[in-house]
Design an enzyme around this catalytic site. Structure first.
Site, mmCIF file in Angstrom:
data_model
loop_
_atom_site.group_PDB
_atom_site.id
_atom_site.type_symbol
_atom_site.label_atom_id
_atom_site.label_comp_id
_atom_site.label_asym_id
_atom_site.label_seq_id
_atom_site.Cartn_x
_atom_site.Cartn_y
_atom_site.Cartn_z
ATOM 1 N N HIS A 201 24.949 32.242 50.721
ATOM 2 C CA HIS A 201 23.767 31.653 51.332
ATOM 3 C C HIS A 201 22.610 31.813 50.352
ATOM 4 C CE1 HIS A 201 25.015 31.498 55.756
ATOM 5 N NE2 HIS A 201 26.087 31.846 55.076
ATOM 6 N N HIS B 271 24.073 36.832 51.091
ATOM 7 C CA HIS B 271 23.220 36.123 50.125
ATOM 8 C C HIS B 271 23.249 36.685 48.708
ATOM 9 C CE1 HIS B 271 20.410 39.375 50.921
ATOM 10 N NE2 HIS B 271 20.205 38.948 52.163
#
Length: 175
Positions: free
Chosen positions: A152, A57
């Site tokens: 993400h 992420h």
């Protein structure tokens, strides 16, 4: 019917090992249509982010230190989601983290606020047995553009998951 598509990003894979939520996003659907209302927050996990999670992420403790702690955002989150059906991809993962965070904040478990949770991964495995059913694979299968998903991110992932869910369940909506 009010539904909330929810996603989290975390410091690692196990809340029982002290891993925490670093990003949380929800988008609202009413009668199977996006309303434009959303809830999105980054949180200070008060611990390092595992290298593997940061690769997924792109979030680090340095980036998150100025953000509120989960307990500070929990009341607004619960107000946003209360009473809605939750739609989550790989629900046991996110629910486990949310329940741990709620416990640490001295608040009731997620099921007390949202008794119905739909796991789109479980649904995808029923609809497409033996196939890849991660979010990218589902976007490809249902021809949903995910080209801007380079890492993400909870907010983008909820938008994509909402589109996937609506296509994946379109036959149910008719019956």
């Amino acid at each position: 019917m009010r539904q909330i598509v929810l996603d989290t990003e975390t410091t690692g894979i196990d809340p029982k090992s002290g891993h925490r939520i670093v990003e949380l996003a929800c988008i609202e659907l009413i009668d199977r249509k996006k309303t434009g209302r959303h809830f999105h927050r980054y949180t200070n996990p008060e611990r390092e982010v595992d290298a593997g999670a940061a690769e997924v992420h792109g979030l680090t403790l340095g980036r998150l230190q100025g953000e509120p702690k989960f307990a500070e955002i929990a009341p607004a989150l619960l107000e946003f989601i209360s009473g809605a059906e939750l739609i989550i991809h790989n629900a046991p993962f996110d629910v486990g983290f949310l329940n741990k965070e709620l416990e640490l904040a001295g608040l009731p478990a997620l099921a007390d606020h949202c008794p119905i949770i739909i796991d789109t991964l479980k649904l995808a495995k029923i609809l497409h047995p033996g196939m890849k059913n991660n979010l990218n694979a589902l976007c490809e299968r249902y021809q949903i553009d995910y080209s801007n998903r380079t890492t993400h991110g909870a907010l983008l992932d909820t938008e994509l998951l909402a589109d996937v869910y609506l296509v994946m369940t379109k036959d149910e909506a008719v019956s």
